[in-house]
Design an enzyme around this catalytic site. Structure first.
Site, PDB file in Angstrom:
ATOM      1  N   GLY A   2      21.299  -2.992  47.948  1.00  0.00           N
ATOM      2  CA  GLY A   2      20.692  -3.425  48.176  1.00  0.00           C
ATOM      3  C   GLY A   2      20.074  -5.346  47.208  1.00  0.00           C
TER       4      GLY A   2
ATOM      5  N   LYS B  50       2.488  -7.138  41.331  1.00  0.00           N
ATOM      6  CA  LYS B  50       3.703  -7.333  40.514  1.00  0.00           C
ATOM      7  C   LYS B  50       4.340  -8.701  40.212  1.00  0.00           C
ATOM      8  CE  LYS B  50       6.183  -2.535  40.972  1.00  0.00           C
ATOM      9  NZ  LYS B  50       7.696  -1.935  41.378  1.00  0.00           N
TER      10      LYS B  50
ATOM     11  N   ASP C  40      10.336  -0.029  35.478  1.00  0.00           N
ATOM     12  CA  ASP C  40      10.846   0.330  37.079  1.00  0.00           C
ATOM     13  C   ASP C  40      12.941  -0.005  36.616  1.00  0.00           C
ATOM     14  OD1 ASP C  40       8.773   0.611  38.721  1.00  0.00           O
ATOM     15  OD2 ASP C  40       8.899  -1.442  39.905  1.00  0.00           O
TER      16      ASP C  40
END
Ligand code: NAP
Length: 277
Positions: free
Chosen positions: A130, A67, A107
């Site tokens: 996160g 990515k 995403d």
């Protein structure tokens, strides 16, 4: 398939677990689009992108570990994907006879669309757990949607760096109780095996929360989502984010609305079959 079939695909390593072929081929079939979506195991991303141009592949999904590393090989990158520093979608554009491969990140669009089904993001406070690759995309996306983001992560150095890039606040996991928030998104791998019996927030901590999304989708109902349901929150499964990132890819490639219900039903029935085995 015939001589006019257009090829799409996913590059990554590994790709054998990917559910993208299931979702995209279902969408092509539903709309009678003469196209096929294939998995490509790729080690050398530069050569793969040269191959995409040479073979007239019409669109590409990009997954781990490519990515970030795909970016230097693309002709152009969309502004949000540039900020995120990761591309999960490549679109082939033809401009004045030249082929341009442009990178996007869907995403964050997937996360925003999944959350928007049940909550307004603009002006709402979101606790995002996160500071890895997924949290990074989602954090930039939530800012894009006008949400106020609080990042919390186990490694404080990592979350402090991400928060300064995104322009949002952050805290340690142990300091979450000092903050008020209406939406929680778990973008850590906690909830997935071998951490499937762990949740970073207790039922008591979830009681004032309106909506909880866990981007972990295996198991489909994580420990966090189970606790959130018991606390009376609306819950969103990680499969919805996966679905909507694919919907956004389809719409970039085809420039028309995706058959969302067909894609959703294929995805969920594939997961149910897999879980039965
Ligand atoms: P990543 O870059 O490796 O980041 C992992 C994150 O999890 C880090 O923030 C890490 O904290 C945290 N973490 C790991 N173990 C932990 C523990 N025991 N306690 C507390 N925090 C812990 O991974 P990623 O690519 O962002 O993916 C994260 C998860 O999202 C994966 O489970 C993946 O399957 C899922 N995912 C879902 C979708 C979807 O479409 N639904 C898309 C992509 C990924 P530290 O920084 O402290 O290490």
């Amino acid at each position: 398939m015939n001589g006019k079939t257009k090829t799409y695909g996913i590059i990554g390593n590994p790709v054998s677990h990917s559910m993208s072929p299931i979702i995209h081929n279902a969408a092509f079939a539903d709309l009678n689009i003469n196209a096929a979506y294939l998995p490509f195991t790729v080690e050398d991303v530069g050569n793969a992108i040269a191959g995409v141009k040479a073979l007239s592949i019409y669109g590409l999904s990009v997954t781990i570990p490519h990515k970030e590393s795909v970016i230097p090989y693309l002709d152009d990158v969309d502004s949000v994907a540039k900020k995120i520093g990761a591309v999960n979608t490549v679109v082939r554009h033809e401009v004045d006879g030249d082929v341009i491969l442009k990178g996007y990140n869907t995403d964050w669009i997937g996360a925003n669309r999944a959350l928007s089904e049940v909550a307004d993001l603009e002006g709402n406070v979101v606790l995002l757990l996160g500071a890895g690759g997924s949290a990074r995309a989602i954090a930039f996306g939530l800012k894009q949607a006008g949400a106020e983001v609080i990042l919390a992560n186990r490694s404080v150095d990592k979350v402090a760096k991400l928060a300064s890039e995104v322009g949002c606040s952050f805290c340690e996991l142990s300091e979450i109780d000092k903050h008020d928030f209406r939406i929680v998104v778990n973008a850590t791998s906690v909830g997935m095996a071998p951490l499937e019996n762990i949740t970073l927030l207790s039922r008591e901590q979830l009681e004032p929360v309106e909506v909880v999304m866990d981007i972990v989708y295996a198991p489909l109902e994580t420990c966090l989502l189970k606790e959130a349901k018991k606390a009376g929150c609306k819950t969103v499964s990680g499969l919805e984010m996966l679905l909507y990132q694919a919907v956004a890819q389809f719409e970039l490639w085809q420039d028309r609305p995706a058959p969302i219900e067909v894609m959703r039903s294929q995805l969920y029935s594939f997961v149910a079959t897999k879980n039965d085995k």
